[in-house]
Design a protein around this motif. Structure first.
Motif, PDB file in Angstrom:
ATOM      1  N   ARG A  78      46.912 -81.146 -97.635  1.00 34.56           N
ATOM      2  CA  ARG A  78      45.678 -80.402 -97.419  1.00 34.56           C
ATOM      3  C   ARG A  78      45.007 -80.020 -98.734  1.00 34.56           C
ATOM      4  O   ARG A  78      43.795 -80.182 -98.903  1.00 34.56           O
ATOM      5  N   ILE A  79      45.805 -79.517 -99.707  1.00 34.44           N
ATOM      6  CA  ILE A  79      45.172 -79.087-100.958  1.00 34.44           C
ATOM      7  C   ILE A  79      44.654 -80.284-101.750  1.00 34.44           C
ATOM      8  O   ILE A  79      43.689 -80.152-102.512  1.00 34.44           O
ATOM      9  N   LYS A  80      45.255 -81.446-101.564  1.00 32.47           N
ATOM     10  CA  LYS A  80      44.752 -82.621-102.271  1.00 32.47           C
ATOM     11  C   LYS A  80      43.438 -83.113-101.687  1.00 32.47           C
ATOM     12  O   LYS A  80      42.489 -83.408-102.428  1.00 32.47           O
ATOM     13  N   VAL A  81      43.354 -83.205-100.387  1.00 34.54           N
ATOM     14  CA  VAL A  81      42.132 -83.736 -99.783  1.00 34.54           C
ATOM     15  C   VAL A  81      40.993 -82.720 -99.797  1.00 34.54           C
ATOM     16  O   VAL A  81      39.827 -83.095 -99.648  1.00 34.54           O
ATOM     17  N   THR A  82      41.305 -81.446-100.001  1.00 33.66           N
ATOM     18  CA  THR A  82      40.250 -80.439-100.093  1.00 33.66           C
ATOM     19  C   THR A  82      39.888 -80.108-101.528  1.00 33.66           C
ATOM     20  O   THR A  82      39.023 -79.261-101.782  1.00 33.66           O
ATOM     21  N   GLY A  83      40.549 -80.758-102.505  1.00 31.90           N
ATOM     22  CA  GLY A  83      40.180 -80.592-103.901  1.00 31.90           C
ATOM     23  C   GLY A  83      40.690 -79.334-104.555  1.00 31.90           C
ATOM     24  O   GLY A  83      40.176 -78.935-105.611  1.00 31.90           O
ATOM     25  N   THR A  84      41.697 -78.703-103.984  1.00 32.70           N
ATOM     26  CA  THR A  84      42.224 -77.467-104.574  1.00 32.70           C
ATOM     27  C   THR A  84      43.541 -77.661-105.302  1.00 32.70           C
ATOM     28  O   THR A  84      44.061 -76.709-105.894  1.00 32.70           O
ATOM     29  N   ALA A  85      44.118 -78.867-105.283  1.00 36.13           N
ATOM     30  CA  ALA A  85      45.351 -79.129-106.029  1.00 36.13           C
ATOM     31  C   ALA A  85      45.066 -79.112-107.530  1.00 36.13           C
ATOM     32  O   ALA A  85      44.030 -79.601-107.978  1.00 36.13           O
ATOM     33  N   THR A  86      45.958 -78.537-108.293  1.00 36.02           N
ATOM     34  CA  THR A  86      45.806 -78.474-109.748  1.00 36.02           C
ATOM     35  C   THR A  86      46.592 -79.613-110.383  1.00 36.02           C
ATOM     36  O   THR A  86      47.803 -79.716-110.202  1.00 36.02           O
ATOM     37  N   TYR A  87      45.911 -80.464-111.150  1.00 39.02           N
ATOM     38  CA  TYR A  87      46.541 -81.587-111.819  1.00 39.02           C
ATOM     39  C   TYR A  87      46.692 -81.295-113.310  1.00 39.02           C
ATOM     40  O   TYR A  87      46.191 -80.294-113.829  1.00 39.02           O
ATOM     41  N   ALA A  88      47.370 -82.182-114.009  1.00 39.35           N
ATOM     42  CA  ALA A  88      47.660 -81.952-115.429  1.00 39.35           C
ATOM     43  C   ALA A  88      46.400 -81.707-116.243  1.00 39.35           C
ATOM     44  O   ALA A  88      46.347 -80.800-117.076  1.00 39.35           O
ATOM     45  N   ALA A  89      45.365 -82.507-116.008  1.00 38.90           N
ATOM     46  CA  ALA A  89      44.137 -82.378-116.793  1.00 38.90           C
ATOM     47  C   ALA A  89      43.369 -81.099-116.489  1.00 38.90           C
ATOM     48  O   ALA A  89      42.437 -80.745-117.217  1.00 38.90           O
ATOM     49  N   ASP A  90      43.745 -80.404-115.418  1.00 39.95           N
ATOM     50  CA  ASP A  90      43.094 -79.136-115.081  1.00 39.95           C
ATOM     51  C   ASP A  90      43.655 -77.966-115.877  1.00 39.95           C
ATOM     52  O   ASP A  90      43.126 -76.853-115.791  1.00 39.95           O
ATOM     53  N   THR A  91      44.717 -78.198-116.641  1.00 35.32           N
ATOM     54  CA  THR A  91      45.344 -77.132-117.421  1.00 35.32           C
ATOM     55  C   THR A  91      44.377 -76.613-118.490  1.00 35.32           C
ATOM     56  O   THR A  91      43.820 -77.391-119.258  1.00 35.32           O
ATOM     57  N   LYS A  92      44.185 -75.316-118.528  1.00 33.15           N
ATOM     58  CA  LYS A  92      43.260 -74.707-119.480  1.00 33.15           C
ATOM     59  C   LYS A  92      44.049 -73.968-120.562  1.00 33.15           C
ATOM     60  O   LYS A  92      44.808 -73.046-120.271  1.00 33.15           O
ATOM     61  N   ILE A  93      43.865 -74.390-121.802  1.00 34.53           N
ATOM     62  CA  ILE A  93      44.502 -73.747-122.943  1.00 34.53           C
ATOM     63  C   ILE A  93      43.422 -73.445-123.976  1.00 34.53           C
ATOM     64  O   ILE A  93      42.681 -74.349-124.387  1.00 34.53           O
ATOM     65  N   PRO A  94      43.290 -72.208-124.422  1.00 31.17           N
ATOM     66  CA  PRO A  94      42.247 -71.878-125.401  1.00 31.17           C
ATOM     67  C   PRO A  94      42.402 -72.685-126.684  1.00 31.17           C
ATOM     68  O   PRO A  94      43.515 -72.876-127.195  1.00 31.17           O
ATOM     69  N   GLY A  95      41.273 -73.186-127.199  1.00 34.03           N
ATOM     70  CA  GLY A  95      41.290 -73.900-128.465  1.00 34.03           C
ATOM     71  C   GLY A  95      41.877 -75.293-128.414  1.00 34.03           C
ATOM     72  O   GLY A  95      42.217 -75.863-129.453  1.00 34.03           O
ATOM     73  N   VAL A  96      42.019 -75.866-127.229  1.00 30.77           N
ATOM     74  CA  VAL A  96      42.633 -77.182-127.109  1.00 30.77           C
ATOM     75  C   VAL A  96      41.741 -78.254-127.742  1.00 30.77           C
ATOM     76  O   VAL A  96      40.511 -78.172-127.698  1.00 30.77           O
ATOM     77  N   ALA A  97      42.361 -79.241-128.376  1.00 31.53           N
ATOM     78  CA  ALA A  97      41.655 -80.428-128.861  1.00 31.53           C
ATOM     79  C   ALA A  97      41.871 -81.556-127.858  1.00 31.53           C
ATOM     80  O   ALA A  97      42.738 -81.471-126.977  1.00 31.53           O
ATOM     81  N   TYR A  98      41.122 -82.635-128.008  1.00 31.49           N
ATOM     82  CA  TYR A  98      41.146 -83.716-127.031  1.00 31.49           C
ATOM     83  C   TYR A  98      41.455 -85.042-127.721  1.00 31.49           C
ATOM     84  O   TYR A  98      40.954 -85.313-128.812  1.00 31.49           O
ATOM     85  N   GLY A  99      42.279 -85.845-127.053  1.00 32.93           N
ATOM     86  CA  GLY A  99      42.615 -87.164-127.575  1.00 32.93           C
ATOM     87  C   GLY A  99      42.146 -88.263-126.647  1.00 32.93           C
ATOM     88  O   GLY A  99      42.094 -88.078-125.424  1.00 32.93           O
ATOM     89  N   TYR A 100      41.808 -89.395-127.219  1.00 35.24           N
ATOM     90  CA  TYR A 100      41.340 -90.547-126.449  1.00 35.24           C
ATOM     91  C   TYR A 100      41.981 -91.805-127.029  1.00 35.24           C
ATOM     92  O   TYR A 100      41.978 -92.010-128.244  1.00 35.24           O
ATOM     93  N   LEU A 101      42.523 -92.652-126.155  1.00 35.28           N
ATOM     94  CA  LEU A 101      43.211 -93.859-126.601  1.00 35.28           C
ATOM     95  C   LEU A 101      42.233 -94.965-126.969  1.00 35.28           C
ATOM     96  O   LEU A 101      41.209 -95.154-126.312  1.00 35.28           O
TER      97      LEU A 101
END
Length: 243
Positions: free
Chosen positions: A14-37
């Motif tokens: 239910r939480i997946k099909v309703t868009g409320t599941a939290t995935y890894a990329a949803d993790t919020k950390i202050p000051g985070v930098a971003y990497g791209y392959l």
């Protein structure tokens, strides 16, 4: 009693099909930098040069890592069902789309755009694109695939070749990793069907006691086997964020 036909709840459905599941990329950390392959555009060969000048001059870019300027990772020790070699540790290209670079920037868009400016020069080699021939034995209701040169046993043999169409599974979650360190303790939010496999790989390649590595993967938004274990973005994110 047989469970065939019994209704079984999909506890996270239910939480997946309703868009409320939290995935890894949803993790919020202050000051985070971003990497791209940055990934290879050939299927097999050697990298002779990588031009990162334009990427390094792009807005917000913090670092660009390649086999010529790698993050330090130790070799993988144990065999498991994921990549056999840690990324960026040599100049060999083993498959199309292999990670050959990693751009770190202040925002995801800046990292993505800068990664598109990285260019690689190769000495290509002929890729292996077909599996060796196989002899197939058919026994009534099942088939058995046997190695080349093995003579089929029995009075009747049936040999044939089969092909299957390409299938594209559209997972709800991309391959993503968020890594943060507290001293020598590492917390990793990542998409994986095997959290303990990720912990073991990271312990090997980072040289960190596995007891100091905490892997979190509360939900997997579609795995299909492709999110089993540890892929290139995981050790790169962990190494790039290491103090």
């Amino acid at each position: 009693m047989s469970s065939l036909g019994r209704s079984v709840d999909r506890v996270d459905g239910r939480i997946k099909v309703t868009g409320t599941a939290t995935y890894a990329a949803d993790t919020k950390i202050p000051g985070v930098a971003y990497g791209y392959l940055v990934t290879s555009t050939i299927g097999r060969g050697q990298i002779t040069a990588i031009d990162t000048a334009a990427a390094l001059a792009s807005p917000g870019v913090l670092a660009v890592y390649t086999p010529f300027n790698p993050l330090k990772l130790f070799a993988y020790v144990q065999e498991q069902n994921d990549e056999r070699f840690p990324p960026l540790q040599d100049k060999e290209v083993r498959f199309l789309g292999q990670a050959i670079g990693f751009v770190v920037a202040e925002t995801w868009e800046q990292a993505r755009d800068a990664a598109g400016l990285v260019t690689a020069t190769y000495v290509p080699q002929p890729p292996v694109t077909e599996f060796p021939g196989r002899t197939v034995r058919k026994f009534e209701e099942f088939e058995e695939v046997v190695a080349d040169g093995v003579q089929a046993q029995g009075d009747i043999t049936f040999t044939a070749s089969y092909t299957t169409p390409f299938q594209h599974h559209c997972a709800m979650e991309p391959h993503a990793t968020v890594a943060t360190w507290n001293g020598d303790h590492l917390t990793v939010h990542t998409v994986s069907q095997g959290a303990l496999l990720v912990q073991r790989r990271l312990s090997e390649t980072l040289g960190v006691d596995p007891a100091k590595i905490h892997v979190l993967s509360p939900h997997v938004g579609g795995g299909f086997g492709g999110k089993w274990g540890n892929w290139a973005q995981v050790p790169l994110a962990c190494a790039a964020s290491r103090p």
